[in-house]
Design a protein around this motif. Structure first.
Motif, PDB file in Angstrom:
ATOM      1  N   GLY A  17      13.056   9.615 -31.660  1.00 38.87           N
ATOM      2  CA  GLY A  17      14.020   8.895 -30.851  1.00 38.87           C
ATOM      3  C   GLY A  17      15.412   9.447 -31.042  1.00 38.87           C
ATOM      4  O   GLY A  17      15.699  10.177 -31.984  1.00 38.87           O
ATOM      5  N   LEU A  22      15.152  14.187 -28.670  1.00 35.54           N
ATOM      6  CA  LEU A  22      14.541  14.277 -27.341  1.00 35.54           C
ATOM      7  C   LEU A  22      14.994  15.531 -26.606  1.00 35.54           C
ATOM      8  O   LEU A  22      14.235  16.105 -25.816  1.00 35.54           O
ATOM      9  CB  LEU A  22      14.883  13.027 -26.520  1.00 35.54           C
ATOM     10  N   MET A  44       7.656  14.062 -20.122  1.00 38.33           N
ATOM     11  CA  MET A  44       8.199  13.312 -21.249  1.00 38.33           C
ATOM     12  C   MET A  44       7.915  11.822 -21.119  1.00 38.33           C
ATOM     13  O   MET A  44       7.630  11.135 -22.103  1.00 38.33           O
ATOM     14  CB  MET A  44       9.705  13.560 -21.373  1.00 38.33           C
ATOM     15  N   ASN A  45       7.988  11.321 -19.892  1.00 43.31           N
ATOM     16  CA  ASN A  45       7.661   9.913 -19.676  1.00 43.31           C
ATOM     17  C   ASN A  45       6.217   9.609 -20.037  1.00 43.31           C
ATOM     18  O   ASN A  45       5.917   8.585 -20.659  1.00 43.31           O
ATOM     19  CB  ASN A  45       7.934   9.528 -18.217  1.00 43.31           C
ATOM     20  N   ASP A  48       5.822   9.765 -23.740  1.00 41.21           N
ATOM     21  CA  ASP A  48       6.475   8.601 -24.359  1.00 41.21           C
ATOM     22  C   ASP A  48       5.563   7.373 -24.321  1.00 41.21           C
ATOM     23  O   ASP A  48       5.519   6.574 -25.263  1.00 41.21           O
ATOM     24  CB  ASP A  48       7.799   8.312 -23.647  1.00 41.21           C
ATOM     25  N   LYS A  49       4.822   7.235 -23.221  1.00 41.14           N
ATOM     26  CA  LYS A  49       3.897   6.101 -23.113  1.00 41.14           C
ATOM     27  C   LYS A  49       2.834   6.152 -24.199  1.00 41.14           C
ATOM     28  O   LYS A  49       2.433   5.133 -24.742  1.00 41.14           O
ATOM     29  CB  LYS A  49       3.224   6.110 -21.737  1.00 41.14           C
ATOM     30  N   TYR A  51       2.931   8.217 -27.150  1.00 38.28           N
ATOM     31  CA  TYR A  51       3.371   8.419 -28.528  1.00 38.28           C
ATOM     32  C   TYR A  51       4.650   7.671 -28.893  1.00 38.28           C
ATOM     33  O   TYR A  51       5.109   7.764 -30.031  1.00 38.28           O
ATOM     34  CB  TYR A  51       3.557   9.914 -28.793  1.00 38.28           C
ATOM     35  N   LYS A  52       5.232   6.970 -27.915  1.00 34.54           N
ATOM     36  CA  LYS A  52       6.376   6.087 -28.178  1.00 34.54           C
ATOM     37  C   LYS A  52       7.526   6.806 -28.879  1.00 34.54           C
ATOM     38  O   LYS A  52       7.923   6.483 -29.992  1.00 34.54           O
ATOM     39  CB  LYS A  52       5.923   4.872 -29.004  1.00 34.54           C
ATOM     40  N   PHE A  53       8.070   7.798 -28.172  1.00 31.99           N
ATOM     41  CA  PHE A  53       9.240   8.502 -28.676  1.00 31.99           C
ATOM     42  C   PHE A  53      10.460   7.589 -28.721  1.00 31.99           C
ATOM     43  O   PHE A  53      11.289   7.674 -29.612  1.00 31.99           O
ATOM     44  CB  PHE A  53       9.584   9.697 -27.779  1.00 31.99           C
ATOM     45  N   THR A  54      10.580   6.759 -27.710  1.00 38.67           N
ATOM     46  CA  THR A  54      11.756   5.912 -27.563  1.00 38.67           C
ATOM     47  C   THR A  54      11.485   4.528 -28.139  1.00 38.67           C
ATOM     48  O   THR A  54      10.375   4.221 -28.579  1.00 38.67           O
ATOM     49  CB  THR A  54      12.150   5.796 -26.083  1.00 38.67           C
ATOM     50  N   ASN A  55      12.509   3.705 -28.119  1.00 41.58           N
ATOM     51  CA  ASN A  55      12.370   2.345 -28.648  1.00 41.58           C
ATOM     52  C   ASN A  55      13.130   1.376 -27.752  1.00 41.58           C
ATOM     53  O   ASN A  55      13.635   1.761 -26.691  1.00 41.58           O
ATOM     54  CB  ASN A  55      12.882   2.282 -30.095  1.00 41.58           C
ATOM     55  N   MET A  60      13.974   6.186 -22.190  1.00 42.75           N
ATOM     56  CA  MET A  60      14.051   7.422 -21.420  1.00 42.75           C
ATOM     57  C   MET A  60      15.179   7.378 -20.395  1.00 42.75           C
ATOM     58  O   MET A  60      15.797   8.395 -20.094  1.00 42.75           O
ATOM     59  CB  MET A  60      12.715   7.681 -20.723  1.00 42.75           C
TER      60      MET A  60
END
Length: 365
Positions: A17, A22, A44-45, A48-49, A51-55, A60
């Motif tokens: 994150g 990113l 990337m989207n 992300d779904k 591996y959950k890069f974001t929080n 994103m």
């Protein structure tokens, strides 16, 4: 048509994150999407779904907004699609340089000493006794004084000619390089993406020359049915086409470019995975993908011999393992008097960088 080689994704190496993490993933994926910002963000989207890069604090959407604010992407006013900017292109080159050259430095490659050395610009590890004709700035005074103390004692300090130790230096020369990249269809056949490592190497080499050896020159030639030059800015967008392999056209263009350069040291690096299969004649194309065509091979070898007469060595980086293809490369190398490396895709960058730096550093008395 694009081809990719997929492997298991390891979540431990995934971004945790934040913009910088990113951005690294964004620039890496751009190499595989030929610089398509929209496709890269779509990938990337999806990642992300899974591996959950974001929080919940940084998503994103925040990353895309920050890419626009910091000048990494822009929207095309005609269709609203995202496009990368010059800043992103430079970031990709710097990332490639760090990835390839960083490994090279850790491995200690690219620092091979010649059997002959002398006055130059860069110190090396070689030492020798002083001899008539050596300049004073070559003398290692600290080591020479130490030698005098060992040889004559501390109480009665004497410094003689035999105590003097000379520090060798490498003489750096200016070099003009043409990097030839095969963009024939075979570069993505059999589920193996060979064009992306070639692009990365070209971008890293261009960035190295620009930042560390600005007086050197680098021209980039791509060859399929025909051959043409591209700029460093074109590299992120380079794709393989439905082409045969006209190696002769690539070599002819490379030699023409080198003729215009005023430097004494000239060389060609050629990245290819296949045999020559195409010639241009009588306004059309002569093609034969079945085996090694005598007509095509003969003209290609003649061009290799011409390069030898012009003192232009060719280093071939062969990224295919077929024995009959490697035999062609051996014949080609013998005629030119150049070098050949049979490299895997992962080692391609290190091979090219080591060879470039070794060729660039010449030592003279």
């Amino acid at each position: 048509m694009r081809g990719f080689q997929f492997s298991n994704y390891i979540p431990d190496d995934a971004p945790k994150g934040g913009f910088e993490e990113l951005l690294k993933l964004f620039t890496q994926l751009l190499n595989y999407t030929a610089g398509d910002a929209g496709e890269t963000l779509a990938w990337m989207n999806e990642l992300d779904k899974q591996y959950k890069f974001t929080n919940n604090e940084y998503g994103m959407g925040n990353f895309i907004d920050e890419l626009k604010e910091k000048g990494y992407i822009k929207e095309n006013p005609q269709d609203g699609q995202f496009e990368i900017t010059g800043k992103t292109e430079q970031t990709i080159r710097q990332s490639a340089l760090e990835e390839i050259f960083g490994k090279l430095k850790k491995a200690g490659k690219g620092n091979h000493n010649s059997n002959i050395s002398g006055i130059g610009e860069e110190k090396n590890a070689d030492r020798r006794e002083f001899s008539f004709g050596d300049s004073l700035d070559q003398i290692d005074m600290t080591t020479s004084i130490q030698n005098a103390q060992i040889n004559h004692g501390i109480n009665n300090f004497t410094l003689t000619e035999r105590d003097l130790e000379v520090e060798e230096k490498d003489y750096k020369t200016l070099t003009s390089t043409v990097l030839m990249i095969d963009i024939s269809h075979s570069m993505i056949l059999y589920g193996e993406d060979r064009i992306t490592p070639a692009k990365k190497v070209a971008m890293a080499l261009a960035e190295l020359i620009k930042t560390r050896y600005p007086k050197d020159t680098l021209d980039i030639v791509v060859f399929g049915n025909d051959a043409w030059t591209i700029t460093v800015k074109d590299l992120p967008y380079l794709q393989v086409g439905p082409y045969h392999t006209n190696t002769l056209a690539g070599l002819e263009l490379a030699v023409d470019l080198l003729r215009r350069r005023k430097t004494h040291n000239k060389q060609i690096f050629m990245i290819t995975d296949g045999k020559p299969t195409c010639l241009k004649e009588n306004g059309g194309y002569y093609k034969n993908s079945m085996g090694l065509d005598r007509k095509v091979i003969s003209k290609t070898l003649n061009m290799a011999a011409q390069c030898k007469r012009l003192n232009v060595p060719i280093t071939t980086f062969m990224i295919a393992k077929d024995p009959y293809l490697q035999q062609f490369v051996r014949d080609f190398t013998k005629v030119n008097g150049g070098r050949a490396f049979y490299s895997s895709l992962t080692g391609l960058g290190e091979y090219i960088f080591e060879d470039y730096i070794k060729n660039r550093r010449k030592t003279v008395r």
